[in-house]
Write a protein that holds these residues in place. Structure first.
Motif, PDB file in Angstrom:
ATOM      1  N   PHE A  13       0.855  -1.185   0.000  1.00  0.00           N
ATOM      2  CA  PHE A  13       0.000   0.000   0.000  1.00  0.00           C
ATOM      3  C   PHE A  13       0.897   1.242   0.000  1.00  0.00           C
ATOM      4  CE2 PHE A  13      -2.591  -3.331   1.682  1.00  0.00           C
ATOM      5  CZ  PHE A  13      -3.909  -3.027   1.363  1.00  0.00           C
ATOM      6  N   SER A  14       0.845   2.003  -1.070  1.00  0.00           N
ATOM      7  CA  SER A  14       1.558   3.273  -1.106  1.00  0.00           C
ATOM      8  C   SER A  14       0.759   4.295  -0.306  1.00  0.00           C
ATOM      9  CB  SER A  14       1.710   3.741  -2.560  1.00  0.00           C
ATOM     10  OG  SER A  14       2.214   5.054  -2.621  1.00  0.00           O
ATOM     11  N   VAL A  15       1.410   4.905   0.685  1.00  0.00           N
ATOM     12  CA  VAL A  15       0.722   5.848   1.575  1.00  0.00           C
ATOM     13  C   VAL A  15       1.468   7.178   1.600  1.00  0.00           C
ATOM     14  CG1 VAL A  15      -0.072   6.306   3.934  1.00  0.00           C
ATOM     15  CG2 VAL A  15      -0.158   3.971   3.022  1.00  0.00           C
ATOM     16  N   ASP A  16       0.703   8.254   1.503  1.00  0.00           N
ATOM     17  CA  ASP A  16       1.284   9.592   1.651  1.00  0.00           C
ATOM     18  C   ASP A  16       0.495  10.359   2.707  1.00  0.00           C
ATOM     19  OD1 ASP A  16       3.163  11.730   0.445  1.00  0.00           O
ATOM     20  OD2 ASP A  16       1.228  12.734   0.563  1.00  0.00           O
ATOM     21  N   VAL A  17       1.221  11.110   3.534  1.00  0.00           N
ATOM     22  CA  VAL A  17       0.644  11.860   4.653  1.00  0.00           C
ATOM     23  C   VAL A  17       0.951  13.339   4.471  1.00  0.00           C
ATOM     24  CG1 VAL A  17       0.978  12.348   7.120  1.00  0.00           C
ATOM     25  CG2 VAL A  17       0.674   9.987   6.333  1.00  0.00           C
ATOM     26  N   GLU A  18      -0.026  14.191   4.748  1.00  0.00           N
ATOM     27  CA  GLU A  18       0.199  15.630   4.846  1.00  0.00           C
ATOM     28  C   GLU A  18      -0.082  16.033   6.291  1.00  0.00           C
ATOM     29  OE1 GLU A  18       1.465  17.424   2.424  1.00  0.00           O
ATOM     30  OE2 GLU A  18       1.404  15.755   1.009  1.00  0.00           O
ATOM     31  N   ALA A  19       0.892  16.676   6.919  1.00  0.00           N
ATOM     32  CA  ALA A  19       0.795  17.028   8.336  1.00  0.00           C
ATOM     33  C   ALA A  19       1.229  18.471   8.544  1.00  0.00           C
ATOM     34  CB  ALA A  19       1.642  16.082   9.181  1.00  0.00           C
ATOM     35  N   ASP A  20       0.909  19.003   9.732  1.00  0.00           N
ATOM     36  CA  ASP A  20       1.229  20.407  10.000  1.00  0.00           C
ATOM     37  C   ASP A  20       2.420  20.581  10.946  1.00  0.00           C
ATOM     38  OD1 ASP A  20       0.174  19.815  12.499  1.00  0.00           O
ATOM     39  OD2 ASP A  20      -1.664  20.972  12.217  1.00  0.00           O
ATOM     40  N   GLY A  21       3.239  19.550  11.060  1.00  0.00           N
ATOM     41  CA  GLY A  21       4.422  19.622  11.901  1.00  0.00           C
ATOM     42  C   GLY A  21       5.262  18.377  11.733  1.00  0.00           C
ATOM     43  N   PRO A  22       6.380  18.284  12.471  1.00  0.00           N
ATOM     44  CA  PRO A  22       7.340  17.197  12.248  1.00  0.00           C
ATOM     45  C   PRO A  22       7.000  15.873  12.919  1.00  0.00           C
ATOM     46  CG  PRO A  22       8.185  18.730  13.880  1.00  0.00           C
ATOM     47  CD  PRO A  22       6.919  19.330  13.357  1.00  0.00           C
ATOM     48  N   ILE A  23       6.199  15.889  13.985  1.00  0.00           N
ATOM     49  CA  ILE A  23       5.905  14.656  14.716  1.00  0.00           C
ATOM     50  C   ILE A  23       4.436  14.624  15.123  1.00  0.00           C
ATOM     51  CG2 ILE A  23       8.240  14.292  15.610  1.00  0.00           C
ATOM     52  CD1 ILE A  23       7.291  15.574  18.249  1.00  0.00           C
ATOM     53  N   PRO A  24       3.848  13.425  15.236  1.00  0.00           N
ATOM     54  CA  PRO A  24       2.457  13.322  15.676  1.00  0.00           C
ATOM     55  C   PRO A  24       2.321  13.532  17.177  1.00  0.00           C
ATOM     56  CG  PRO A  24       3.372  11.132  15.332  1.00  0.00           C
ATOM     57  CD  PRO A  24       4.433  12.108  14.888  1.00  0.00           C
ATOM     58  N   GLY A  25       1.150  13.960  17.571  1.00  0.00           N
ATOM     59  CA  GLY A  25       0.882  14.228  18.987  1.00  0.00           C
ATOM     60  C   GLY A  25       0.839  15.712  19.221  1.00  0.00           C
ATOM     61  N   PRO A  26       2.021  16.359  19.259  1.00  0.00           N
ATOM     62  CA  PRO A  26       2.004  17.822  19.319  1.00  0.00           C
ATOM     63  C   PRO A  26       1.406  18.441  18.052  1.00  0.00           C
ATOM     64  CG  PRO A  26       4.134  16.956  20.015  1.00  0.00           C
ATOM     65  CD  PRO A  26       3.371  15.811  19.422  1.00  0.00           C
ATOM     66  N   TYR A  27       1.564  17.737  16.932  1.00  0.00           N
ATOM     67  CA  TYR A  27       1.073  18.225  15.644  1.00  0.00           C
ATOM     68  C   TYR A  27       0.107  17.202  15.037  1.00  0.00           C
ATOM     69  CZ  TYR A  27       5.018  21.279  16.478  1.00  0.00           C
ATOM     70  OH  TYR A  27       5.897  22.150  17.061  1.00  0.00           O
ATOM     71  N   SER A  28      -0.547  17.604  13.954  1.00  0.00           N
ATOM     72  CA  SER A  28      -1.665  16.819  13.418  1.00  0.00           C
ATOM     73  C   SER A  28      -1.399  16.289  12.015  1.00  0.00           C
ATOM     74  CB  SER A  28      -2.934  17.685  13.369  1.00  0.00           C
ATOM     75  OG  SER A  28      -3.245  18.229  14.628  1.00  0.00           O
ATOM     76  N   MET A  29      -1.871  15.086  11.761  1.00  0.00           N
ATOM     77  CA  MET A  29      -1.977  14.576  10.399  1.00  0.00           C
ATOM     78  C   MET A  29      -3.274  15.154   9.827  1.00  0.00           C
ATOM     79  SD  MET A  29      -1.779  10.671   8.923  1.00  0.00           S
ATOM     80  CE  MET A  29      -3.240   9.990   9.749  1.00  0.00           C
ATOM     81  N   LEU A  30      -3.170  15.951   8.787  1.00  0.00           N
ATOM     82  CA  LEU A  30      -4.334  16.641   8.242  1.00  0.00           C
ATOM     83  C   LEU A  30      -5.007  15.860   7.119  1.00  0.00           C
ATOM     84  CD1 LEU A  30      -3.020  20.303   8.155  1.00  0.00           C
ATOM     85  CD2 LEU A  30      -4.345  19.158   9.954  1.00  0.00           C
ATOM     86  N   SER A  31      -4.239  15.066   6.413  1.00  0.00           N
ATOM     87  CA  SER A  31      -4.828  14.217   5.370  1.00  0.00           C
ATOM     88  C   SER A  31      -3.889  13.059   5.103  1.00  0.00           C
ATOM     89  CB  SER A  31      -5.084  14.998   4.078  1.00  0.00           C
ATOM     90  OG  SER A  31      -3.875  15.359   3.447  1.00  0.00           O
ATOM     91  N   PHE A  32      -4.443  11.983   4.568  1.00  0.00           N
ATOM     92  CA  PHE A  32      -3.609  10.869   4.112  1.00  0.00           C
ATOM     93  C   PHE A  32      -4.319  10.147   2.982  1.00  0.00           C
ATOM     94  CE2 PHE A  32      -6.353   8.878   7.150  1.00  0.00           C
ATOM     95  CZ  PHE A  32      -6.411   7.511   6.876  1.00  0.00           C
ATOM     96  N   GLY A  33      -3.521   9.637   2.062  1.00  0.00           N
ATOM     97  CA  GLY A  33      -4.046   8.886   0.934  1.00  0.00           C
ATOM     98  C   GLY A  33      -3.293   7.578   0.789  1.00  0.00           C
ATOM     99  N   ALA A  34      -3.971   6.586   0.270  1.00  0.00           N
ATOM    100  CA  ALA A  34      -3.356   5.268   0.086  1.00  0.00           C
ATOM    101  C   ALA A  34      -3.844   4.653  -1.219  1.00  0.00           C
ATOM    102  CB  ALA A  34      -3.689   4.344   1.258  1.00  0.00           C
ATOM    103  N   ALA A  35      -2.960   3.899  -1.848  1.00  0.00           N
ATOM    104  CA  ALA A  35      -3.295   3.202  -3.088  1.00  0.00           C
ATOM    105  C   ALA A  35      -2.562   1.874  -3.112  1.00  0.00           C
ATOM    106  CB  ALA A  35      -2.889   4.041  -4.301  1.00  0.00           C
ATOM    107  N   VAL A  36      -3.228   0.835  -3.591  1.00  0.00           N
ATOM    108  CA  VAL A  36      -2.583  -0.471  -3.703  1.00  0.00           C
ATOM    109  C   VAL A  36      -1.613  -0.440  -4.869  1.00  0.00           C
ATOM    110  CG1 VAL A  36      -2.933  -2.928  -4.136  1.00  0.00           C
ATOM    111  CG2 VAL A  36      -4.543  -1.678  -2.676  1.00  0.00           C
ATOM    112  N   ALA A  37      -0.338  -0.690  -4.571  1.00  0.00           N
ATOM    113  CA  ALA A  37       0.705  -0.627  -5.601  1.00  0.00           C
ATOM    114  C   ALA A  37       0.906  -1.964  -6.305  1.00  0.00           C
ATOM    115  CB  ALA A  37       2.020  -0.168  -4.977  1.00  0.00           C
ATOM    116  N   GLY A  38       0.853  -3.066  -5.551  1.00  0.00           N
ATOM    117  CA  GLY A  38       1.086  -4.364  -6.171  1.00  0.00           C
ATOM    118  C   GLY A  38       1.210  -5.471  -5.148  1.00  0.00           C
ATOM    119  N   ARG A  39       1.406  -6.682  -5.642  1.00  0.00           N
ATOM    120  CA  ARG A  39       1.435  -7.884  -4.815  1.00  0.00           C
ATOM    121  C   ARG A  39       2.716  -8.663  -5.106  1.00  0.00           C
ATOM    122  NH1 ARG A  39      -0.287 -13.323  -5.189  1.00  0.00           N
ATOM    123  NH2 ARG A  39      -1.477 -14.113  -3.404  1.00  0.00           N
ATOM    124  N   GLN A  40       3.312  -9.182  -4.055  1.00  0.00           N
ATOM    125  CA  GLN A  40       4.533  -9.986  -4.217  1.00  0.00           C
ATOM    126  C   GLN A  40       4.338 -11.343  -3.576  1.00  0.00           C
ATOM    127  OE1 GLN A  40       8.037  -8.552  -2.175  1.00  0.00           O
ATOM    128  NE2 GLN A  40       9.398  -9.377  -3.732  1.00  0.00           N
TER     129      GLN A  40
END
Length: 204
Positions: A13-40
């Motif tokens: 699963f290819s995942v990309d995150v957009e956040a408003d700071g360097p680490i979670p907790g003090p800062y927030s994950m504002l969006s994330f997207g995922a797509a199935v890339a392939g199977r091995q």
């Protein structure tokens, strides 16, 4: 003689995150997207059409703190997300169900892949554990595309940037800093890397 251990296939699963700071907790994950890339499996890697199985959510911020430069990268509006963003618990539970359903249908174990995985994995895993109570990827089911390229190209990891990669490995999709767009772009890169044999051994 003991029977051979059956190796379960992996679904990436290819995942990309957009956040408003360097680490979670003090800062927030504002969006994330995922797509199935392939199977091995034991026979090799099979790329998927990443547009066939996707997931995207925009989330309500979890704190008042943010880094303006980080927020500007995504172009997201924190005030809008306070009203319209999904509750993190609901979003992570929906994501977990989607990952499990898609992986079960493929008869494979889910693996997150990212570029670079360190940042995206940190936010994704923290949010999964904090709001869903578990991760469908386990605690270590992630693969870093920068490391994959460095190993195949025989380069130091810190020397790796997309701009120096052979053009035939890169996606034709634009990198927009919209989490789903970037997850799709990185799914293409991942599939190209998985089938690439290294410098001088593949055809552009």
């Amino acid at each position: 003689m003991a029977p051979a251990r059956r190796i379960k296939p992996s679904l990436y699963f290819s995942v990309d995150v957009e956040a408003d700071g360097p680490i979670p907790g003090p800062y927030s994950m504002l969006s994330f997207g995922a797509a199935v890339a392939g199977r091995q499996d034991a026979e090799g890697y099979t790329a998927a059409d990443p547009e066939e199985n996707t997931f995207y959510r925009e989330l309500r911020p979890i704190s008042a703190d943010f880094v303006p430069q980080a927020l500007a990268v995504s172009g997201l509006d924190r005030e809008r997300l306070r009203v319209e963003g999904a509750e993190p618990q609901a979003a992570m539970e929906e994501f977990t169900a989607w990952v499990c359903d898609v992986s079960d249908a493929a008869g494979a174990q889910p693996v997150m892949c990212g570029y670079p995985a360190g940042y995206d994995w940190t936010f994704l895993y923290w949010y999964l554990m904090r709001f869903a109570g578990a991760s469908p990827f386990g605690h270590s089911g992630c693969l870093d595309m920068k490391t994959l390229y460095a190993a195949k190209a025989g380069l130091p990891l810190r020397a790796v940037v997309k701009g120096t990669m052979p053009r035939h490995l890169l996606s034709r999709r634009r990198h927009t800093h919209h989490a789903l767009d970037d997850a799709l772009e990185q799914a293409d890169l991942f599939s190209n890397l998985m089938t690439w044999q290294g410098p001088g051994l593949s055809t552009p």
